[in-house]
Design a protein around this motif. Sequence first.
Motif, PDB file in Angstrom:
ATOM      1  N   ASN A 153       0.832  -1.213   0.000  1.00  0.00           N
ATOM      2  CA  ASN A 153       0.000   0.000   0.000  1.00  0.00           C
ATOM      3  C   ASN A 153       0.863   1.259   0.000  1.00  0.00           C
ATOM      4  N   LYS A 191       1.030   4.137  -2.844  1.00  0.00           N
ATOM      5  CA  LYS A 191       0.703   5.508  -2.430  1.00  0.00           C
ATOM      6  C   LYS A 191       1.859   6.468  -2.735  1.00  0.00           C
ATOM      7  N   TYR A 192       3.094   5.954  -2.579  1.00  0.00           N
ATOM      8  CA  TYR A 192       4.272   6.804  -2.773  1.00  0.00           C
ATOM      9  C   TYR A 192       5.253   6.112  -3.730  1.00  0.00           C
TER      10      TYR A 192
END
Length: 304
Positions: free
Chosen positions: A107, A111-112
């Motif tokens: 995740n 996300k990054y």
Amino acid sequence: MNISVVIPLFNKESLIQSCIFSIFEQSYLPSEIIIVNDGSTDSSLQKIQSFLASDENSKVKVSIINTPNRGVSAARNTGIKSATSDHIAFIDADDSWEKNYLQEMRNLILKYPEINIYSCNHSLNIQNIGKRIVTTPFPENFIGVIDFFEYASRYSVLNSSKVVIKKNILNKINGFPEGIKYGEDLYVWIKISSLGKVAFINKSLVLINQFTDNSRNSRNREVLYPLTQYTKKSVNGTPSLSSYLWILYRNSIMVKLKDSERQASLKTLLCGFNIFGAKALIFSPLFLLPNSLLLALYNTYKSK
């Protein structure tokens, strides 16, 4: 997106099965597990083979690479070269992951995606003391991007059992330095963090086992590796790195003097002079003090 897991292994017969089991139990499974057996002389290899022989444990492709004993950095580098994924998760053979560790790391990556290294909080299981969750400087369930140098002097932001790193970044910095006894992991964290920030989630997703053995005492007789690799010129223009190295230098001097490792402390002092110039000599008067007074000063310093 796939994640390869690399496990360096040397004489961890009592815990290697639970380490592998914690990977098999992940809610998000890795694409492969690469175990680099670094010349183990106990029954670690037999324990792995016995564990993998059961069909119910065959959830992920597992590769075992047997090498002569060359140290943990060489074992990790061997695993890096063999990994087929763009991201590599490391775990030491005596540690374990919570079931949602890789899912949370995935995740974070989604996300990054621009970040090079991903991490989380952890719990410590200390021999004869027990298990505790480590206190962090972040809000509960914090998820975000942080500056390693801002927090690393007071909290273990990165650890060899709780990081996922892009393979191309590991190749860029030439992996882990081999043949080093003290601070080789930290040097890698510093190198990667000098290239960018860290994506971090404040959840305890990793259990790190700490045992009392002579290896920690022998390491204290060595100079911390990052302090040997930088000069005043190389840190010029990077104040956050310089400030962090100063803290490492100060702490190392204090600990070695407290433990009566004066020769290693003197070598550290000289390394500090190469990085900080005359400022490093502020600690030289400590060498004149008796051990009893040094211990008292150290205890006062640690209590602040």
